[in-house]
Write an enzyme that holds these catalytic residues in place. Structure first.
Site, short mmCIF file in Angstrom:
data_model
loop_
_atom_site.label_atom_id
_atom_site.label_comp_id
_atom_site.label_asym_id
_atom_site.label_seq_id
_atom_site.Cartn_x
_atom_site.Cartn_y
_atom_site.Cartn_z
N GLY A 291 -11.84 66.59 -12.88
CA GLY A 291 -10.50 66.05 -13.08
C GLY A 291 -9.46 66.73 -12.22
O GLY A 291 -9.70 67.02 -11.05
N ARG B 270 -19.10 60.28 -4.18
CA ARG B 270 -20.08 60.16 -5.27
C ARG B 270 -21.39 59.53 -4.80
O ARG B 270 -22.46 59.85 -5.32
CB ARG B 270 -19.48 59.33 -6.42
CG ARG B 270 -18.44 60.14 -7.14
CD ARG B 270 -17.81 59.38 -8.27
NE ARG B 270 -17.01 60.29 -9.06
CZ ARG B 270 -16.17 59.91 -10.00
NH1 ARG B 270 -16.02 58.64 -10.28
NH2 ARG B 270 -15.48 60.80 -10.67
N GLY C 185 -14.19 64.54 -18.15
CA GLY C 185 -14.39 64.50 -19.60
C GLY C 185 -15.66 65.23 -20.01
O GLY C 185 -15.69 65.96 -21.00
#
Ligand code: AMP
Length: 421
Positions: A378, A40, A401
């Protein structure tokens, strides 16, 4: 929902202080605190580099984990977990916060950027304000974990304004949190002109196009454990897709709705009527709706369980754990020739090697389809990565999400707040 938003390329950042919401919510080793994947942080570099090279002074910010911002709430949470209130100490709470400092991220970010990253020990406190005020073009600082402040998740306007007051421009580059209306993801945009960073821009471009103007046929592949998590996704995709494929644990509620026996497979009994409605709606709309025709089953939910191949009705002592070979062929044939494929949720219990075959076959079918392929974040994203097909997929979303809510057609607060292009 308008996905066409202004980006960092649409604004002159020279000499400006730019607040950038990043997703530095990295996985860490529970014991040592060491960052176990810097993916990330690496992903944030293009936006940050662009801003720095174009003369901005960058104030980066992020959350990390789920710290409890006040001692009172910490006590409440621990009591809920069954702890004795009298045993809970302030030191223990402070220690829990210390574990979630962004200081290690600042260090790794500095290595990746090849320049100093000034670290503020608070979010909107004296240290952050002073360091932000002194920040020069080409310099970057990182605020401490935003969720140490209780105003962040509550989207407190005062907290959002204090964040905004340190900068002149806001850039949203944390796709994983755009479905949340928090101070740093949406609140700040009330006080600053707001632009998308390159990560968010790519998500909007690829997923927005897939939903609004897909290359057809448009095939949606849904899996995972629960129907209830994906009801709104199915509803929305029934309006847009040409084919819907359902696998994973959620398929068994649909099979039950069709009158099949499903043994001890996952079942959401209160969703059977919904499943019936969806099957009928698909038929009425001419949307192909595909369900498994055979399954690898097991007597128990275990990695060591022996797979038993069952076609049609599943005996009462067995549970469906993965799609069988005929289903794999059926699903692969349905994605062949597709123009756009969106995939969210594994086809079986892919964490167990013996039941990973269906998910692997689906990943392979997507990789070989020649279509625009989009994998939601996910579990399906980690399955594609773990199984080695990541580089053959057009786009793997960085938000679990968020990408699900995108597929639901919901308005994402962290996107809606950005300036329209
Ligand atoms: P979700 O978070 O809803 O996408 O679900 C992902 C989870 O669904 C993974 O952990 C899978 O192991 C699980 N899953 C997939 N297929 C099955 C199944 N047939 N039975 C039980 N769990 C499943």
């Amino acid at each position: 929902m308008n996905y066409n938003k202004k980006t960092i390329y649409d604004v002159d950042v020279k000499g400006k202080k730019v607040l950038v919401r990043c997703d530095f919510n990295v996985p860490q080793d529970k014991k040592t605190g060491e960052i176990t994947s810097d993916k990330r942080i690496v992903a944030a570099i293009p936006t940050l580099k662009y801003l720095l090279e174009n003369g901005a002074a960058v104030i980066a910010c992020s959350h990390l984990g789920k710290p409890v911002a006040t001692f009172d709430s910490y006590v409440k949470k621990q009591v809920e977990k069954g702890k004795n209130e009298a045993d809970i100490t302030r030191e223990e709470w402070e220690k829990s916060l210390k574990k979630l400092t962004l200081a290690p991220v600042a260090k790794r970010l500095s290595e990746l950027l090849g320049q100093d990253v000034i670290f503020a020990t608070d979010t909107i406190g004296e240290d952050a304000k002073a360091k932000a005020a002194a920040l020069q073009p080409g310099q970057i600082m990182l605020l401490e974990n935003l969720r140490f402040a209780k105003g962040e998740t509550k989207n407190d306007p005062a907290f959002a304004k204090a964040l905004a007051d340190m900068a002149e421009i806001f850039v949203s580059d944390a796709f994983g949190t755009v479905h949340r209306a928090h101070a740093s993801t949406a609140g700040v945009a009330a006080y600053l002109p707001a632009y998308s960073g390159l990560l968010v821009q790519k998500e909007l471009a690829v997923m927005g196009k897939a939903l609004d103007n897909p290359v057809r046929p448009f095939v949606a592949v849904l899996g995972g454990a629960k129907v209830s998590d994906k009801i709104n996704v199915i509803n929305n995709l029934l309006e847009k897709a040409d084919t819907i494929i359902i696998g994973g644990g959620m398929a068994y509620t649909f099979k039950k709705a069709q009158g099949y026996e499903i043994g001890t497979s996952l079942l959401e009994a209160d969703r059977i009527d919904y499943a019936k409605d969806m099957i009928a709606k698909a038929e009425a709309k001419g949307v192909k709706f595909l369900l498994p025709v055979d399954n690898y089953c097991a007597a128990e939910f275990s990695a060591d369980a022996e797979p038993v191949l069952v076609e049609g009705n599943i005996p009462e002592n067995l549970m469906g754990m993965d799609i069988g070979p005929k289903t794999q062929e059926l699903f692969a044939a349905a994605v062949k020739g597709a123009g756009t494929i969106v995939w969210n949720g594994p086809m079986g219990v892919f964490e167990f090697e013996k039941f990973a075959g269906g998910t692997k076959a689906m990943a392979k079918a997507l990789a070989e389809s020649g279509a625009v392929t989009i994998v939601g974040g996910g579990d399906s994203a980690s399955a594609v990565e773990k199984l080695g097909f990541a580089d053959k997929i057009t786009h793997i979303s960085t938000g679990g999400g968020a990408s699900l809510e995108f597929l639901e057609g919901k308005e994402l607060p962290g996107v809606a707040c950005l300036l329209d292009a």
